[in-house]
Design a protein around this motif. Structure first.
Motif, PDB file in Angstrom:
ATOM      1  N   TYR A   5       0.746  -1.092   0.047  1.00  0.00           N
ATOM      2  CA  TYR A   5       0.090   0.062   0.115  1.00  0.00           C
ATOM      3  C   TYR A   5       0.694   1.285   0.003  1.00  0.00           C
ATOM      4  O   TYR A   5       0.331   2.332  -0.218  1.00  0.00           O
ATOM      5  CB  TYR A   5      -0.952   0.010   1.145  1.00  0.00           C
ATOM      6  N   LYS A  58      -8.284  -0.458   8.624  1.00  0.00           N
ATOM      7  CA  LYS A  58      -7.260  -1.236   8.334  1.00  0.00           C
ATOM      8  C   LYS A  58      -5.769  -0.517   8.847  1.00  0.00           C
ATOM      9  O   LYS A  58      -5.820   0.618   8.940  1.00  0.00           O
ATOM     10  CB  LYS A  58      -6.842  -1.246   6.686  1.00  0.00           C
ATOM     11  N   SER A 110       2.061  -6.953   8.299  1.00  0.00           N
ATOM     12  CA  SER A 110       1.130  -6.705   7.320  1.00  0.00           C
ATOM     13  C   SER A 110       0.194  -5.674   7.419  1.00  0.00           C
ATOM     14  O   SER A 110      -0.052  -5.238   8.208  1.00  0.00           O
ATOM     15  CB  SER A 110       0.480  -8.258   7.180  1.00  0.00           C
ATOM     16  N   TYR A 111      -0.644  -5.540   6.127  1.00  0.00           N
ATOM     17  CA  TYR A 111      -1.520  -4.300   6.099  1.00  0.00           C
ATOM     18  C   TYR A 111      -3.024  -5.069   6.012  1.00  0.00           C
ATOM     19  O   TYR A 111      -3.172  -5.795   5.103  1.00  0.00           O
ATOM     20  CB  TYR A 111      -1.165  -3.453   4.937  1.00  0.00           C
ATOM     21  N   GLY A 112      -3.996  -4.684   6.819  1.00  0.00           N
ATOM     22  CA  GLY A 112      -5.233  -5.227   6.837  1.00  0.00           C
ATOM     23  C   GLY A 112      -6.102  -4.960   7.708  1.00  0.00           C
ATOM     24  O   GLY A 112      -5.603  -3.942   8.637  1.00  0.00           O
ATOM     25  N   SER A 125     -14.447  -3.438   7.111  1.00  0.00           N
ATOM     26  CA  SER A 125     -13.526  -2.883   6.368  1.00  0.00           C
ATOM     27  C   SER A 125     -13.995  -2.547   5.039  1.00  0.00           C
ATOM     28  O   SER A 125     -14.546  -3.563   4.345  1.00  0.00           O
ATOM     29  CB  SER A 125     -12.118  -3.341   6.439  1.00  0.00           C
TER      30      SER A 125
END
Lengths: 432, 432
Positions: free
Chosen positions: A292, B180, B192-194, B429
């Motif tokens: 991202y 997120k 991590s991205y989430g 999200s």
């Protein structure tokens, strides 16, 4: 398209306003936006050109209609809210009006001598966020606060930032009252309240946010440049003694929020297009940014070739007719994260940015001491006094000291663009 | 004078609006201020009374002139900026108009059924600051982040606070999109991205600032109450996984700024006068506050007898017709610092507060688990699931969950005053 270079950037372009040609800050290739007032008028939008300010309200009928409609107030928030294409259209018209001699008779009545004007904040600032992307500063300061752990494990994964105070941001020229606060040195048993003994500056760039995003809808890294209006200089005045005592566990608060100085002119993203450079290569072994935060265009041209400089004068130096003393010079390319990465990270959780929000980069230090962006670094936490002309020394700022930040965007074959300056003088704490 | 108790607080006082008498939240002793809109009008100032809202613009000619002149917009900032005496004058007139039957014919046309109205933020919020004065919360959370060091050495000297995000504050009823962000658990090698996996609420009181101060001029502790307009409920939604990974060294940022929910009615400082109590005795050995934070009146009546409560409903509970489940109850007297101390400390370095600024107290937990003000505490950092009616459990919030904060000011011989509520539901999200 985002970082479009065109005829408005041409080094050969000249203005019929002679002081603009060769001007250190404001040649016709710059065209920065700001809010000014003259003795006979209220604050209103203008453009700096050489030694003059062009009153945009007076020539509104010559400007693109969409932009012109946003210029009737005393802030630029409405202009900032427009799509970037509208700001580009405005730039093109301004460039034509100020370069072609046939417009001089029409435009001249709308010019005011800069020396007769007062500058105001360019926008009503909704929220102010300060980042920490100057990796050499983060390392230097980290060593002093956490000798074993200068760069924390998250630093190379996250553009670290925190919220600052919007209300206490002032433009260049407004004095800074030395803050009082709680401080406790290591050898004191309990804290006391009084004037800060370790007052410092921080050399930063400020980022003006343009179009915002809706709450819950992140801005992608590819879209981020469309949300950035331009840059300014930013001095994040810091009381190091207050900071050391208060900052755990929730971060800096009163050590920072007593005053922040910005330069008044918005150096637009459009003007800065030719001064974009590749993001400096990360050190071997550094992690890749998470997807991202990763964009090929941002990697290729997301960083900025801007030279930064800090100077100091003291009351004694001014009384003795001594020139300002240069404390440091460095480059904005010492940012570990790009401005687009800052914007994308800020909104990556859905946080809504708004036109007129201000971001600070955090202190930008170069790797060598000649480029350290704060006294905390230059004086090694106060241990190594800095020699000044006129037989003075400094570890931290004394009353009467004035700090001057300047910056210039430079690129081969291009005219240099200056930022003007962010300067302010320290006043003694008020008696209580 | 500051905490003046008078006939407007009399428990025997009744309104000719029958639903006000015995109303859980809004009896005539309360008279909270807010901004509402009805289907046929734009947002405008009103007062809650029983099941109705009194439209202040419609009765402006009956109100004290100074206050009336501030009520023609869609925020209360101008009213907040007035001296506290002007707000008291307004309260007295409103109390008379709503208690004396002779006014009913005049006032009734200006009443709207609350169920037909929508509430808006009471003020344009310039800056938002969140404190950390709930000592049991600070201790509980401190144990999880820093087992050896739950309360840091500065805690009992400084009302710890940090800047929050003003733009993402919303009134009760607006859904919260699950944020997120970057998260890295201890057993993961890299982040991590989430979507947040540890979404939490925080039970807080909000403090609306009235008259501001000039930059560089602190507000003394004796003057602080004059700068406080009133209180609301505040839910400082928190993504614990984002927080743990990002918060060093500059404090919480994206873990908090995706959304903050406030209750829409300002429970005024005037209304709360009878519910003031002595600041709870500090523990033996606790340091005295430094003189700038110490005031005999504040020590004697600076704390608040307000009961706080948090309830949860899940999508399954609502579908099954189950009542909301009470997660905790506690008291605002568990604040280690008073609101006046928060205001004085905030401005003690010269930072300028402005009308409409919002302060949060930080999470207010009671010493016992039945009064813990967040899931992080109730579930012991996620280790101990909480049993819910309908055979569900929770450690952190799931999509569809709704959190409801309520509060009541209570005092012997006095009518209880309710705060209304701050509630919001979690949405999944957004797909990116």
């Amino acid at each position: 398209m985002t970082f479009l270079i065109d005829e408005t950037h041409d080094a050969a372009l000249r203005s019929w306003i002679e002081s603009a040609n060769g001007h250190l800050d404001f040649p016709i290739q710059n065209l920065p936006l700001g809010i000014f007032s003259s003795p006979d008028g209220r604050p209103r939008p203008g453009v700096a050109i050489g030694d003059f300010i062009l009153d945009l309200q007076k020539i509104a009928n010559l400007l693109p209609a969409v932009a012109a409609r946003t210029l009737d107030g005393s802030t630029l928030n409405a202009l900032f809210a427009l799509p970037a294409t509208e700001r580009r259209a405005l730039r093109h018209v301004l460039s034509r009006l100020l370069s072609r001699t046939e417009y001089s008779a029409t435009i001249e009545p709308a010019l005011l001598a800069t020396v007769d004007c007062v500058m105001h904040p360019p926008a009503a600032i909704g929220d102010y966020t300060d980042f920490y992307v100057g990796i050499h500063h983060a390392t230097n300061i980290g060593k002093q606060f956490r000798p074993d752990n200068p760069l924390l494990p998250n630093y190379k994964h996250i553009p670290i930032g925190y919220h600052g105070r919007a209300s206490s941001i002032r433009v260049s020229g407004i004095d800074v009252v030395r803050p009082k606060g709680q401080r406790k040195s290591a050898d004191e048993e309990s804290p006391s309240y009084g004037p800060s003994r370790r007052l410092d500056y921080e050399l930063e760039l400020g980022v003006w946010i343009g179009r915002g995003n809706l709450l819950g809808e992140p801005i992608s890294i590819a879209e981020a440049p469309e949300h950035i209006v331009g840059l300014c200089l930013l001095n994040d005045w810091s009381a190091r003694d207050l900071q050391a005592w208060e900052y755990q566990p929730l971060g800096p608060f009163l050590a920072k929020n007593f005053h922040t100085t910005v330069s008044p002119w918005v150096i637009t993203a459009e003007a800065l297009a030719p001064y974009r450079i590749a993001q400096p290569r990360r050190a071997p072994g550094d992690p890749d940014p998470l997807p991202y935060l990763l964009d090929s265009e941002d990697q290729a041209r997301g960083a900025l070739a801007i030279d930064l400089e800090v100077s100091l004068t003291t009351a004694h130096m001014r009384a003795s007719g001594l020139d300002p003393h240069r404390l440091s010079t460095g480059s904005a390319s010492n940012m570990y994260w790009t401005i687009a990465q800052m914007v994308t990270h800020h909104s990556s959780n859905g946080c809504d940015l708004q036109p007129g929000d201000l971001l600070g980069t955090g202190t930008i230090s170069a790797p060598d001491p000649g480029g350290y962006g704060s006294l905390m670094e230059l004086s090694r936490g106060g241990a190594m006094p800095i020699a000044l002309p006129g037989d003075e020394t400094r570890t931290f700022l004394e009353d009467g000291d004035e700090i001057i930040l300047t910056a210039r965007a430079m690129a081969p074959g291009r005219v240099a663009l200056g930022f003007g300056h962010a300067k302010a003088r320290i006043l003694p704490s008020r008696a209580s």
